[in-house]
Design a protein around this motif. Sequence first.
Motif, PDB file in Angstrom:
ATOM      1  N   PRO A 346       0.638  -1.035   0.112  1.00  0.00           N
ATOM      2  CA  PRO A 346      -0.387  -0.018  -0.193  1.00  0.00           C
ATOM      3  C   PRO A 346       0.873   1.754   0.364  1.00  0.00           C
ATOM      4  CG  PRO A 346       0.148  -1.085   2.582  1.00  0.00           C
ATOM      5  CD  PRO A 346       1.060  -1.711   1.171  1.00  0.00           C
ATOM      6  N   VAL A 347       0.006   2.276  -0.144  1.00  0.00           N
ATOM      7  CA  VAL A 347       0.630   3.428   0.433  1.00  0.00           C
ATOM      8  C   VAL A 347       1.104   3.785   1.108  1.00  0.00           C
ATOM      9  CG1 VAL A 347       0.244   6.471  -0.441  1.00  0.00           C
ATOM     10  CG2 VAL A 347       0.104   4.650  -2.376  1.00  0.00           C
ATOM     11  N   VAL A 348       2.547   4.240   1.794  1.00  0.00           N
ATOM     12  CA  VAL A 348       2.916   4.880   3.211  1.00  0.00           C
ATOM     13  C   VAL A 348       3.102   6.077   3.126  1.00  0.00           C
ATOM     14  CG1 VAL A 348       3.884   4.068   5.695  1.00  0.00           C
ATOM     15  CG2 VAL A 348       3.232   2.182   3.887  1.00  0.00           C
ATOM     16  N   SER A 352      -0.033   8.417   7.134  1.00  0.00           N
ATOM     17  CA  SER A 352      -0.177   7.029   7.880  1.00  0.00           C
ATOM     18  C   SER A 352      -0.234   7.085   9.372  1.00  0.00           C
ATOM     19  CB  SER A 352       0.355   5.967   7.513  1.00  0.00           C
ATOM     20  OG  SER A 352       0.623   5.996   5.741  1.00  0.00           O
ATOM     21  N   THR A 353      -1.006   6.303   9.732  1.00  0.00           N
ATOM     22  CA  THR A 353      -1.634   6.151  11.521  1.00  0.00           C
ATOM     23  C   THR A 353      -0.647   4.925  11.958  1.00  0.00           C
ATOM     24  OG1 THR A 353      -2.544   3.408  10.937  1.00  0.00           O
ATOM     25  CG2 THR A 353      -3.714   5.352  10.992  1.00  0.00           C
ATOM     26  N   THR A 354      -0.152   5.516  13.317  1.00  0.00           N
ATOM     27  CA  THR A 354       1.394   4.448  13.741  1.00  0.00           C
ATOM     28  C   THR A 354       1.119   2.336  13.257  1.00  0.00           C
ATOM     29  OG1 THR A 354       1.026   6.408  15.085  1.00  0.00           O
ATOM     30  CG2 THR A 354       1.933   4.180  15.745  1.00  0.00           C
ATOM     31  N   ALA A 355      -0.145   2.469  13.408  1.00  0.00           N
ATOM     32  CA  ALA A 355      -0.084   1.047  13.041  1.00  0.00           C
ATOM     33  C   ALA A 355       0.315   0.550  12.168  1.00  0.00           C
ATOM     34  CB  ALA A 355      -1.616   0.555  13.484  1.00  0.00           C
ATOM     35  N   LYS A 357       2.554   2.229   9.585  1.00  0.00           N
ATOM     36  CA  LYS A 357       3.767   2.829   9.942  1.00  0.00           C
ATOM     37  C   LYS A 357       4.220   1.458  10.325  1.00  0.00           C
ATOM     38  CE  LYS A 357       4.001   7.634   9.679  1.00  0.00           C
ATOM     39  NZ  LYS A 357       4.275   8.618  10.216  1.00  0.00           N
ATOM     40  N   GLN A 358       4.067   0.891  12.201  1.00  0.00           N
ATOM     41  CA  GLN A 358       4.808  -0.271  12.717  1.00  0.00           C
ATOM     42  C   GLN A 358       4.848  -1.442  11.945  1.00  0.00           C
ATOM     43  OE1 GLN A 358       5.582   0.296  16.051  1.00  0.00           O
ATOM     44  NE2 GLN A 358       7.163  -2.121  15.039  1.00  0.00           N
ATOM     45  N   ALA A 359       3.227  -1.869  10.518  1.00  0.00           N
ATOM     46  CA  ALA A 359       3.301  -2.923  10.055  1.00  0.00           C
ATOM     47  C   ALA A 359       4.094  -3.004   8.932  1.00  0.00           C
ATOM     48  CB  ALA A 359       1.505  -2.771   9.876  1.00  0.00           C
ATOM     49  N   SER A 360       4.531  -1.582   8.881  1.00  0.00           N
ATOM     50  CA  SER A 360       5.357  -1.633   7.248  1.00  0.00           C
ATOM     51  C   SER A 360       7.068  -1.602   7.555  1.00  0.00           C
ATOM     52  CB  SER A 360       5.462   0.665   6.246  1.00  0.00           C
ATOM     53  OG  SER A 360       3.937  -0.346   6.287  1.00  0.00           O
ATOM     54  N   THR A 361       7.413  -1.946   9.115  1.00  0.00           N
ATOM     55  CA  THR A 361       8.735  -1.937   9.734  1.00  0.00           C
ATOM     56  C   THR A 361       8.388  -3.162   9.884  1.00  0.00           C
ATOM     57  OG1 THR A 361       8.536   0.248  10.676  1.00  0.00           O
ATOM     58  CG2 THR A 361       9.600  -1.507  12.087  1.00  0.00           C
ATOM     59  N   PHE A 455      13.423  -3.480  -4.592  1.00  0.00           N
ATOM     60  CA  PHE A 455      13.029  -2.928  -3.386  1.00  0.00           C
ATOM     61  C   PHE A 455      14.010  -2.680  -2.774  1.00  0.00           C
ATOM     62  CE2 PHE A 455       9.902  -6.384  -4.382  1.00  0.00           C
ATOM     63  CZ  PHE A 455       8.476  -6.317  -3.763  1.00  0.00           C
ATOM     64  N   THR A 456      13.471  -1.254  -1.934  1.00  0.00           N
ATOM     65  CA  THR A 456      14.966  -0.452  -1.697  1.00  0.00           C
ATOM     66  C   THR A 456      14.755  -0.672   0.124  1.00  0.00           C
ATOM     67  OG1 THR A 456      14.712   1.080  -4.070  1.00  0.00           O
ATOM     68  CG2 THR A 456      16.616   1.564  -1.948  1.00  0.00           C
ATOM     69  N   PRO A 457      16.271  -0.787   0.809  1.00  0.00           N
ATOM     70  CA  PRO A 457      15.643  -0.785   1.970  1.00  0.00           C
ATOM     71  C   PRO A 457      16.126   0.600   2.212  1.00  0.00           C
ATOM     72  CG  PRO A 457      17.228  -2.834   1.171  1.00  0.00           C
ATOM     73  CD  PRO A 457      17.236  -2.047   0.378  1.00  0.00           C
ATOM     74  N   VAL A 458      15.114   1.242   3.581  1.00  0.00           N
ATOM     75  CA  VAL A 458      15.260   2.529   3.830  1.00  0.00           C
ATOM     76  C   VAL A 458      15.196   3.219   4.771  1.00  0.00           C
ATOM     77  CG1 VAL A 458      14.417   3.216   1.433  1.00  0.00           C
ATOM     78  CG2 VAL A 458      12.785   2.831   3.129  1.00  0.00           C
ATOM     79  N   THR A 459      15.385   3.869   5.824  1.00  0.00           N
ATOM     80  CA  THR A 459      15.040   3.678   7.255  1.00  0.00           C
ATOM     81  C   THR A 459      13.356   2.887   7.606  1.00  0.00           C
ATOM     82  OG1 THR A 459      17.060   5.831   7.564  1.00  0.00           O
ATOM     83  CG2 THR A 459      14.920   5.891   8.758  1.00  0.00           C
ATOM     84  N   SER A 460      13.152   2.976   8.908  1.00  0.00           N
ATOM     85  CA  SER A 460      12.475   2.329   9.589  1.00  0.00           C
ATOM     86  C   SER A 460      11.451   3.516   9.715  1.00  0.00           C
ATOM     87  CB  SER A 460      12.413   1.316  10.703  1.00  0.00           C
ATOM     88  OG  SER A 460      12.965   1.839  10.964  1.00  0.00           O
ATOM     89  N   TRP A 461       9.777   3.171   9.283  1.00  0.00           N
ATOM     90  CA  TRP A 461       8.571   3.899   9.427  1.00  0.00           C
ATOM     91  C   TRP A 461       8.574   4.377  11.105  1.00  0.00           C
ATOM     92  CZ3 TRP A 461       6.962   7.469   6.630  1.00  0.00           C
ATOM     93  CH2 TRP A 461       6.284   7.968   5.451  1.00  0.00           C
ATOM     94  N   ALA A 462       8.412   2.728  11.834  1.00  0.00           N
ATOM     95  CA  ALA A 462       8.601   3.027  12.960  1.00  0.00           C
ATOM     96  C   ALA A 462       9.877   2.704  13.599  1.00  0.00           C
ATOM     97  CB  ALA A 462       7.506   2.173  13.474  1.00  0.00           C
TER      98      ALA A 462
END
Length: 462
Positions: A346-348, A352-355, A357-361, A455-462
Amino acid sequence: MTPPPPRPPRRTLLRAMAVLPASALVLGEAPGLLGTALAAAPPSGSATRYTIVPFLNSNDGTVNVHQSDDATDFRLAKASAYTPPSNRIRDASIFKHTNGYYYVTYTTHTWQDTSTTIGFARSTDRLNWTFLYDYTVPIAGLSRAWAPEWFVDSDGSVNVIVSCSTTNDEWIFTPYLLRATNSALTAWSSPVALSGIGANHIDTFIVKLGSTYHAFAKNETTKYIEYATASSLTGPYTISRTGDWAGWGSYREGPALVQLDNGGWRLFFDGYGDGTYYYSDSYDTFATWSAPAALPALSGTARHFTVIKETVTGGPAPAKNVTRSFQSANYPTRYWQAQSSLLNLPVVSGSSTTAEKQASTFTVVPGLADANGCSFRDSSGKYLRHWDFRARFDTNDGTSTFARDATFVARAGTSSGSLRFESYNYPGYYLRHYSYQLRVERADGTDLFRQDSSFTPVTSWA
């Protein structure tokens, strides 16, 4: 975004994923055991490189060089890389010698013509080749010398297995062994017929595991690839598998083996009867094989080749034991996200909500089945794995099947900093997105597939 491809049935390779121990292998630069890479994913900062030098279906006067990091998706490294000064070049076999040079040996004439020589050329970089000489095979009454194949034995000796026929029956071939008698590979022993394989076999390819020699050869009467074993390189060989024993079909030739990063063995062969180049994998020391699959991009154009495998520098170096988010290379607003135990895209964003962002980490850890690979944990401690080719998160059940399902090998992506994640137990299959879902699908050799699987590893959202 491509539409979903047809879903293949879940194969049964997992039942036989017994990885061969390194101690069972003949080390060194030998066809099927080429380079320093063995049964493990490449270490951080290194990459696996497979090289082939096929002649073309449309032109047997030159060869291209193709390379791949997964033995599936071969890309052109150089077109018309070598054209001999005279005659033709067919059935080129490649290896890397201890002097640092790459060598090819090859058939020097078309199939219609008398051909009593085999050719030799060498290169420092696999791309630029220098002709060395044509060697007349010293067999009385020789009519044709075809399909020379390199074989480096465990004692370091360099050999060529060449299929020869004589004028009394020009279409009945027998495999012969030539052994190099100097390190320059300019002098050869007298030819010795391989006992037990016998007449009417061609394109013999040999690998050695432990103390056993395993030979694959085309039976010119039945047009099937047969299998034989021996305790000595010159035999006697016992042919134990005939007919369509592996499910490859007939009118197949040019078998060539290479070991994959997960310990399995891949056989490439030329389906000249239907114009397709195939590969098939085995995980039980050649007893059973996966259904043959067409080699992407090269089928219908490349002809009879062998493969050299090396571990080279400059490969991916994904950080481990860290948290990361994974951004789509071709849809950069979209990221991996765990949704109801499935991995979607999905788009992040910052809003985006905290949840979300956590689910995208995710935590990147050493691969469960191979520490050189990668495994991924979500915030609940579940691991990313494939099931029915869908990417999902499950609790580690401690089985070897789960470990392999949850291990991925990092390959270079299509853009700077991006990675592609190859399934450890389905070589050539990658995590890729379509319809914003993540699946494990077989590479098809297209740029779009490579982009969808980067896919590019980037700084985590959470």
